[in-house]
Design a protein around this motif. Structure first.
Motif, short mmCIF file in Angstrom:
data_model
loop_
_atom_site.label_atom_id
_atom_site.label_comp_id
_atom_site.label_asym_id
_atom_site.label_seq_id
_atom_site.Cartn_x
_atom_site.Cartn_y
_atom_site.Cartn_z
N ALA A 119 25.22 25.86 2.68
CA ALA A 119 25.75 24.96 3.70
C ALA A 119 27.19 25.37 4.02
O ALA A 119 27.93 25.78 3.12
N ALA A 136 28.24 19.89 9.30
CA ALA A 136 27.68 21.13 8.76
C ALA A 136 27.23 22.03 9.88
O ALA A 136 26.88 21.56 10.98
N TYR A 154 20.93 23.76 6.60
CA TYR A 154 20.97 24.69 5.48
C TYR A 154 20.39 26.04 5.90
O TYR A 154 19.42 26.10 6.65
#
Length: 410
Positions: free
Chosen positions: A279, A192, A206
């Motif tokens: 994300a 991510a 995030y």
């Protein structure tokens, strides 16, 4: 004169009256801020200057001309009916500051039309200053069509001054190189984007924003995996996934593609606000050495009103102010004066901006990737907004006096 510190409005023509000097509660007017009374007394009233204004339209020009709010000799090119009246407001500000300047107007719109308008105003109206407030809708590459056009205009007309709005996307735009961190969603492992690391903070897989009740969000992700204006998805592009999640990491919406632009829509049907997580996921490391992400969140149906992201670079999604010779102008609140320092408006972009590609006629695509992305600080100039102008109204006189906010006003 404001290039050294764009948040400071101090200079030969901008020695500012403080709020206290005006009674403590009434913000100074634009004429007070710029000392135009003194400048006019010394002969600096715009005499001999031609200003070309480009905006969406001048729907109320005839009414404002009859009311002697705008001059009767404005040269209008390309028509303006039914396209809006922001051009009326911009011309009122220019006319108020420099009443002897000649005004020309052209209704822009699409980026290529903005450039065409600028060329028309220079070639036919002989404008020495061009002012536009038409930034492109969010795009995820640089340069934009508008940038290319203004770059060519600057080469053709080096003595013309070009000004544009810095954009009103502050807080709703994130741009940085790819820095990965492990993330598990629904038992599956991903790489991510680490939103925090590029900005010098702790690990943050995030980003997030607050969506008002019964509002819709549009989150757009772009990458620099393809050159600008290239509409094919190469098999070598990284497979990117844009995901919206709730606080419990339940997936609410997602989209995946090898193409350089992804969009996710989500509507909050609740009566209360919702915190949504964003994300950006890859199944594997990108093959290309440079891989930049450009993320923007906007309120659906509200133009480019930004959703305030937790991690943002305050750049301008799609702004083209990095063109050579094009000066970006951001708005500051004229009522926030403290020792001649002014607070920028919360929506006003303050950069930086990045350039990933440059035009390359020898390339098959017409573009070549830079060895290292270029970083530009924008805007270069700040000016007050909230100037009182005549807005259209359903009244006997046909208009009402209200403050004009935004980088367009600046």
């Amino acid at each position: 004169m404001f290039l050294a510190n764009w948040k400071t409005l101090v200079g030969m023509a901008a020695i500012v009256f403080t709020s206290a000097a005006l009674g403590g509660t009434i913000p100074p007017t634009l004429n007070q801020l710029l000392h135009t009374r003194e400048l006019k007394a010394k002969g600096f009233d715009g005499q001999g200057v031609r200003v070309g204004v480009i905006s969406n339209g001048t729907d109320n020009y005839l009414a404002l001309r009859r009311a002697n709010i705008l001059p009767s000799d404005v040269q209008i090119y390309g028509g303006s009916a039914g396209q809006g009246d922001e051009g009326d407001w911009m011309m009122q500000i220019v006319h108020d500051i420099a009443p002897a300047a000649r005004l020309g107007f052209c209704a822009g719109g699409a980026p290529e039309k903005t450039d065409t308008c600028a060329h028309t105003l220079i070639a036919q109206f002989h404008a020495s200053i061009i002012v536009d407030d038409l930034n492109p809708q969010p795009t995820f590459f640089f340069p934009t069509l508008k940038t290319l056009g203004y770059s060519l205009l600057h080469k053709e007309f080096p003595n013309v001054l070009f000004f544009t709005g810095a954009g009103n996307n502050k807080g709703g735009y994130y741009e940085s190189s790819w820095v990965s961190t492990p993330l598990t969603i629904n038992g599956k492992s991903y790489l991510a984007q680490d939103f925090g690391h590029p900005l010098g903070t702790s690990v943050a897989p995030y980003d997030r924003f607050l969506l008002p009740p019964h509002a819709s969000a549009l989150v757009m992700l772009g990458t620099d995996a393809l050159p600008p204006f290239h509409d094919r998805c190469s098999s070598t592009n990284p497979f990117t996934r844009l995901v919206l999640l709730n606080r419990s990491n339940r997936i609410l919406a997602s989209v995946s593609s090898r193409c350089p632009e992804l969009q996710v829509h989500f509507q909050n049907s609740r009566d209360t606000p919702r915190v949504l997580r964003i994300a950006v996921l890859l199944n594997q490391k990108p093959q290309i050495k440079q891989f930049a992400l450009k993320l923007v969140g906007i309120l659906q149906g509200e133009g480019t009103t930004p959703l305030d992201l937790k991690y943002h670079t305050s750049g301008s999604a799609g702004n083209s102010a990095t063109a050579p010779g094009l000066v970006a102008v951001a708005a500051v609140d004229p009522g926030s004066d403290y020792h001649n320092e002014f607070i920028d408006e919360p929506f006003a972009n303050e950069g930086p901006q990045y350039m990933d590609y440059e035009a390359d006629p020898s390339s098959a695509t017409g573009w070549s990737r830079l060895l290292q992305e270029k970083r530009f600080q924008q805007p270069l100039l700040a000016a007050p907004d909230r100037t009182i102008v005549a807005f259209p109204a359903h009244s006997a006189q046909g208009y009402v006096m209200r403050p004009f906010l935004g980088d367009s006003a600046a």
